[in-house]
Scaffold this motif. Structure first.
Motif, short mmCIF file in Angstrom:
data_model
loop_
_atom_site.label_atom_id
_atom_site.label_comp_id
_atom_site.label_asym_id
_atom_site.label_seq_id
_atom_site.Cartn_x
_atom_site.Cartn_y
_atom_site.Cartn_z
N ASP A 1 -2.05 -7.85 -3.55
CA ASP A 1 -3.30 -7.34 -4.09
C ASP A 1 -3.15 -7.15 -5.60
OD1 ASP A 1 -5.52 -5.81 -4.90
OD2 ASP A 1 -5.56 -4.67 -3.04
N ASP B 1 -8.00 -8.69 -12.93
CA ASP B 1 -7.81 -7.62 -11.95
C ASP B 1 -6.36 -7.15 -11.83
OD1 ASP B 1 -10.51 -7.87 -11.46
OD2 ASP B 1 -10.26 -9.09 -9.65
N SER B 2 -5.42 -7.99 -12.22
CA SER B 2 -4.00 -7.66 -12.06
C SER B 2 -3.38 -7.06 -13.30
CB SER B 2 -3.21 -8.91 -11.68
OG SER B 2 -3.22 -9.83 -12.77
N THR C 1 0.83 -1.21 0.00
CA THR C 1 0.00 0.00 0.00
C THR C 1 0.85 1.26 0.00
OG1 THR C 1 -0.15 0.20 2.42
CG2 THR C 1 -1.76 -1.25 1.33
#
Length: 393
Positions: A153, A188-189, A121
């Motif tokens: 993520d 998504d990646s 993050t």
């Protein structure tokens, strides 16, 4: 869209086991003769022990050589038309990795006390990964295998690739993914590919258990995955027991190789598997050593016992080269029992038999031609006990 990947076949080397980068360069002709046109490298950056505990992503591990050796390897690969894939360990780093405290989550990766998890993050972590990818792609690499991609993520990968791809539109990115919704992860990646562990498991367990229904099911799921991205297929890698040791019956090694060479995907052949090396992974300190061995200085020093398996790879890769539609081809089970299966992909049909008796497959055209077989004979519909045949018509 990266087009060269449609024709890529990787030879996967774990450098810290195999030997220095200049030694690997001396084996490129061996890989090309096998039929590979890609060199997939395990970790090559400065690390504390096994390569997955990186301490400096911008420095070649001195045990392998230096930046000049990397450049020479890239040049030697280019001369032979060989692409180079690097291993990017960006989920975690070694304890000696120098960075501010806010770069880390404070946890260890999967209980390994020597691996510190990065905090994805943090913008600084994203910036670092982008710089590393760009640096080595600019220096001549063709893509990245992203270690433990499943633990990050997907949005992080999407953000990183969104910054790297504009400068390197031809690069290819494959994520190490074991479980989960492969299609969703690809979507998504933004990754091009994932490691096809589900098919790997189905290959060896269906052969061991005499349960081709598992293989047929996995191939259906494999076909459904293709629109999302071309997966990396394999029979072995640096993290798993070698296929020659995994199979209960050595007569079934040819079945596995034939499957790898005839189903859709981007095949990766782990160094030594093409020589029927054996090796068992153990969950203990040093438990990977047996599957990450040193190679001799030259191919002539390999045991003569492994060359028939090398030649089988060479032959079946040749079939794949002559049938480029296999890369995206959907494989369908046209005949299925527990111990016998007919798998059709385009104009090719692979017949597998793991029973103790010969098996006659129904609905095989009399004009069918046997391209390759474990036990050549006159009847294309008849496969020997524990045998296989590859047909075309």
């Amino acid at each position: 869209m990266t087009s060269w990947i449609d024709h890529a076949i990787w030879w996967h080397v774990y450098p810290l086991g195999f030997g220095r980068l200049d030694k690997i360069a001396g084996w490129l002709d061996y890989a090309v003769e096998l039929g590979a046109n890609g060199l997939q490298l395990g970790p090559i950056f400065a690390s504390e022990t096994h390569g997955y505990d990186t301490v400096d992503h911008f420095r070649i591990d001195p045990r392998l050589g230096d930046e000049a050796d990397f450049d020479a390897l890239i040049a030697a690969a280019r001369q032979r038309g060989v692409r180079v894939l690097l291993d990017g360990v960006f989920n975690h780093v070694g304890r000696g990795f120098r960075a501010p405290a806010h770069w880390f989550t404070g946890g260890d990766f999967e209980g390994h006390g020597d691996l510190r998890e990065l905090d994805h993050t943090q913008p600084a972590v994203l910036d670092h990964v982008v710089r590393v990818m760009d640096h080595w792609l600019t220096r001549g690499a063709d893509g990245w295998r992203l270690d433990a991609a499943y633990a990050v993520d997907p949005a992080f990968w999407k953000a990183a690739l969104g910054r790297v791809r504009p400068k390197h539109p031809d690069a290819w990115f494959v994520g190490e993914v074991i479980h989960g919704d492969y299609s969703a992860i690809l979507r998504d990646s933004g990754l091009d590919s994932i490691t096809q562990y589900e098919l790997w498991k189905a290959i060896w367990s269906s052969l061991n258990d005499g349960n081709f229904f598992e293989l047929a099911h996995a191939l259906e799921r494999h076909a459904a995955l293709l629109p999302a991205g071309l997966p990396m297929t394999f029979l072995g890698n640096h993290d798993v027991t070698r296929i020659a040791s995994k199979l209960n019956d050595p007569r079934h090694l040819g079945h596995a190789i034939a499957l790898l060479c005839t189903v859709a995907g981007v095949p990766s052949i782990y160094y030594g598997d093409e020589q029927a090396f054996r090796g068992i992974k153990e969950e203990r300190a040093g438990g990977d050593d047996e599957i990450r061995p040193a190679f001799p200085d030259t191919p002539g020093e390999l045991s003569p016992l492994g060359w028939p398996t090398y030649r089988l790879h060479e032959t079946l890769i040749g079939v794949r080269r002559r049938n480029p539609g296999l890369t995206y081809g959907v494989t369908t089970a046209t005949h299925l029992t527990n111990t016998a299966v007919a798998l059709r992909t385009g104009s090719l049909t692979l017949l597998l038999n793991v029973s103790d008796d010969e098996y006659r497959f129904p609905d095989i055209a009399p004009a069918a031609q046997v391209l390759e077989s474990s036990a050549p004979g006159g009847d294309p519909a008849l496969v020997a006990a524990h045998g296989w045949s590859l047909l075309t018509w």
